[in-house]
Design a protein around this motif. Structure first.
Motif, PDB file in Angstrom:
ATOM      1  N   VAL A 140     -24.642-122.408  29.933  1.00 27.79           N
ATOM      2  CA  VAL A 140     -24.405-123.298  28.702  1.00 27.79           C
ATOM      3  C   VAL A 140     -24.556-124.503  28.459  1.00 27.79           C
ATOM      4  O   VAL A 140     -25.283-125.178  27.707  1.00 27.79           O
ATOM      5  CB  VAL A 140     -22.911-122.781  28.415  1.00 27.79           C
ATOM      6  CG1 VAL A 140     -22.408-123.758  27.268  1.00 27.79           C
ATOM      7  CG2 VAL A 140     -22.432-121.537  28.068  1.00 27.79           C
ATOM      8  N   TYR A 193     -27.665-124.817  25.894  1.00 27.55           N
ATOM      9  CA  TYR A 193     -27.140-124.665  24.422  1.00 27.55           C
ATOM     10  C   TYR A 193     -27.089-126.163  23.762  1.00 27.55           C
ATOM     11  O   TYR A 193     -27.235-127.182  24.586  1.00 27.55           O
ATOM     12  CB  TYR A 193     -25.594-124.478  24.474  1.00 27.55           C
ATOM     13  CG  TYR A 193     -25.392-122.980  24.868  1.00 27.55           C
ATOM     14  CD1 TYR A 193     -26.098-122.047  25.634  1.00 27.55           C
ATOM     15  CD2 TYR A 193     -24.310-122.155  24.209  1.00 27.55           C
ATOM     16  CE1 TYR A 193     -25.802-120.768  25.528  1.00 27.55           C
ATOM     17  CE2 TYR A 193     -24.085-121.047  24.280  1.00 27.55           C
ATOM     18  CZ  TYR A 193     -24.721-120.234  25.087  1.00 27.55           C
ATOM     19  OH  TYR A 193     -24.358-118.567  25.218  1.00 27.55           O
ATOM     20  N   GLU A 206     -23.643-125.605  19.685  1.00 23.39           N
ATOM     21  CA  GLU A 206     -23.368-124.172  20.247  1.00 23.39           C
ATOM     22  C   GLU A 206     -22.567-124.479  21.501  1.00 23.39           C
ATOM     23  O   GLU A 206     -21.653-123.539  21.561  1.00 23.39           O
ATOM     24  CB  GLU A 206     -24.727-123.873  20.833  1.00 23.39           C
ATOM     25  CG  GLU A 206     -25.700-123.473  19.750  1.00 23.39           C
ATOM     26  CD  GLU A 206     -27.123-123.010  20.313  1.00 23.39           C
ATOM     27  OE1 GLU A 206     -27.733-122.323  19.659  1.00 23.39           O
ATOM     28  OE2 GLU A 206     -27.518-123.727  21.457  1.00 23.39           O
ATOM     29  N   LYS A 207     -22.428-125.520  22.337  1.00 30.25           N
ATOM     30  CA  LYS A 207     -21.450-125.760  23.376  1.00 30.25           C
ATOM     31  C   LYS A 207     -19.969-125.831  22.787  1.00 30.25           C
ATOM     32  O   LYS A 207     -19.139-124.993  23.138  1.00 30.25           O
ATOM     33  CB  LYS A 207     -21.770-127.087  23.917  1.00 30.25           C
ATOM     34  CG  LYS A 207     -23.094-126.994  25.009  1.00 30.25           C
ATOM     35  CD  LYS A 207     -23.193-128.356  25.698  1.00 30.25           C
ATOM     36  CE  LYS A 207     -24.394-128.408  26.311  1.00 30.25           C
ATOM     37  NZ  LYS A 207     -24.626-129.856  27.020  1.00 30.25           N
ATOM     38  N   GLN A 253     -18.698-122.511  21.089  1.00 31.74           N
ATOM     39  CA  GLN A 253     -18.717-121.561  22.255  1.00 31.74           C
ATOM     40  C   GLN A 253     -17.486-121.680  23.109  1.00 31.74           C
ATOM     41  O   GLN A 253     -16.672-120.654  23.271  1.00 31.74           O
ATOM     42  CB  GLN A 253     -19.777-121.543  23.416  1.00 31.74           C
ATOM     43  CG  GLN A 253     -19.830-120.663  24.477  1.00 31.74           C
ATOM     44  CD  GLN A 253     -19.086-121.095  25.518  1.00 31.74           C
ATOM     45  OE1 GLN A 253     -18.860-122.288  25.831  1.00 31.74           O
ATOM     46  NE2 GLN A 253     -18.439-120.243  26.299  1.00 31.74           N
ATOM     47  N   GLN A 262     -14.553-120.621  20.650  1.00 30.36           N
ATOM     48  CA  GLN A 262     -14.438-119.217  20.512  1.00 30.36           C
ATOM     49  C   GLN A 262     -13.841-118.764  21.815  1.00 30.36           C
ATOM     50  O   GLN A 262     -12.906-117.755  21.690  1.00 30.36           O
ATOM     51  CB  GLN A 262     -15.678-118.410  20.327  1.00 30.36           C
ATOM     52  CG  GLN A 262     -15.707-116.994  20.388  1.00 30.36           C
ATOM     53  CD  GLN A 262     -17.128-116.578  20.129  1.00 30.36           C
ATOM     54  OE1 GLN A 262     -18.209-116.804  20.145  1.00 30.36           O
ATOM     55  NE2 GLN A 262     -17.031-115.219  19.727  1.00 30.36           N
ATOM     56  N   LYS A 263     -14.240-119.175  22.975  1.00 26.95           N
ATOM     57  CA  LYS A 263     -13.764-118.462  24.332  1.00 26.95           C
ATOM     58  C   LYS A 263     -12.375-119.267  24.664  1.00 26.95           C
ATOM     59  O   LYS A 263     -11.518-118.398  25.435  1.00 26.95           O
ATOM     60  CB  LYS A 263     -14.770-118.789  25.533  1.00 26.95           C
ATOM     61  CG  LYS A 263     -15.916-117.797  25.197  1.00 26.95           C
ATOM     62  CD  LYS A 263     -16.626-117.932  26.671  1.00 26.95           C
ATOM     63  CE  LYS A 263     -17.663-116.942  26.815  1.00 26.95           C
ATOM     64  NZ  LYS A 263     -17.094-115.722  27.375  1.00 26.95           N
TER      65      LYS A 263
END
Length: 194
Positions: free
Chosen positions: A142, A146, A150-151, A154, A157-158
């Motif tokens: 990542v 990314y 995006e980092k 992500q 989300q996680k």
């Protein structure tokens, strides 16, 4: 005090009530105030710590004094400078509390003794180390491939808990981004997701 640790162990391996009682005997409770160090760079890491309450950050300082956050540890997470702990060398990391925190600590001597006396704990830690390697490999991918947005997305989300509890400037350090970049991404995405 031990509920979070014993639940964490029980989620990974089958452990008897007798073994649970035995495990507890190896640990010591330590309470930390906000911004109090658990470990400072240059000290030898004397214990492996399990977070039963609160939030810690692990980081190193560059030559300009800027923090580079290696990880955050919430309830149910382990934290240490593992190289310093295992090899009893000077630590390159600092670990301090972001919130009022309680950790259960185990010394290297007790850690090794526990592994020998309670073989299921050896399996428990092996599972943790395997998961840790997978996570570190993914984080490296990542980090290197990314975009900034995006980092952040992500991570959100996680680890939504991280986004809620950790100040955005610390998240920026963890992601290797400028705080202004994280603010811009947060603002843009809050407008897109009312």
């Amino acid at each position: 005090m031990f509920e979070v640790l014993l639940a964490h162990i029980g989620n990974k391996v089958d452990i008897t009530d007798e073994q649970k009682n035995q495990v507890q005997s190896y640990f010591i409770l330590r309470k930390l105030r906000r911004k109090q160090y658990l470990l400072q760079e240059g000290d030898v890491c004397k214990s492996l710590s399990f977070v039963s309450k609160g939030l810690l950050k692990s980081y190193f300082l560059d030559e300009k004094g800027n923090e580079h956050i290696n990880m955050f540890a919430f309830e149910g997470w382990w934290i240490s400078d593992f190289n310093s702990f295992i090899n009893q060398e000077k630590s390159v990391l600092n670990i301090d509390a972001i919130e009022e925190t309680e950790v259960l600590t185990i010394t290297l001597e007790n850690y090794e003794k526990m592994m020998l006396e309670i073989p299921v704990m050896d399996r428990y830690f092996r599972i943790l180390y395997q998961n840790s390697l997978v996570t570190k490999d993914y984080r490296l991918i990542v980090s290197n491939s990314y975009t900034a947005e995006e980092k952040y997305l992500q991570l959100a989300q996680k680890n939504p808990e991280m986004i809620k509890r950790v100040p955005h400037n610390l998240i920026a350090s963890y992601l290797g981004l400028a705080p202004e970049t994280v603010s811009r991404i947060r603002k843009k995405n809050s407008l897109n997701n009312p």
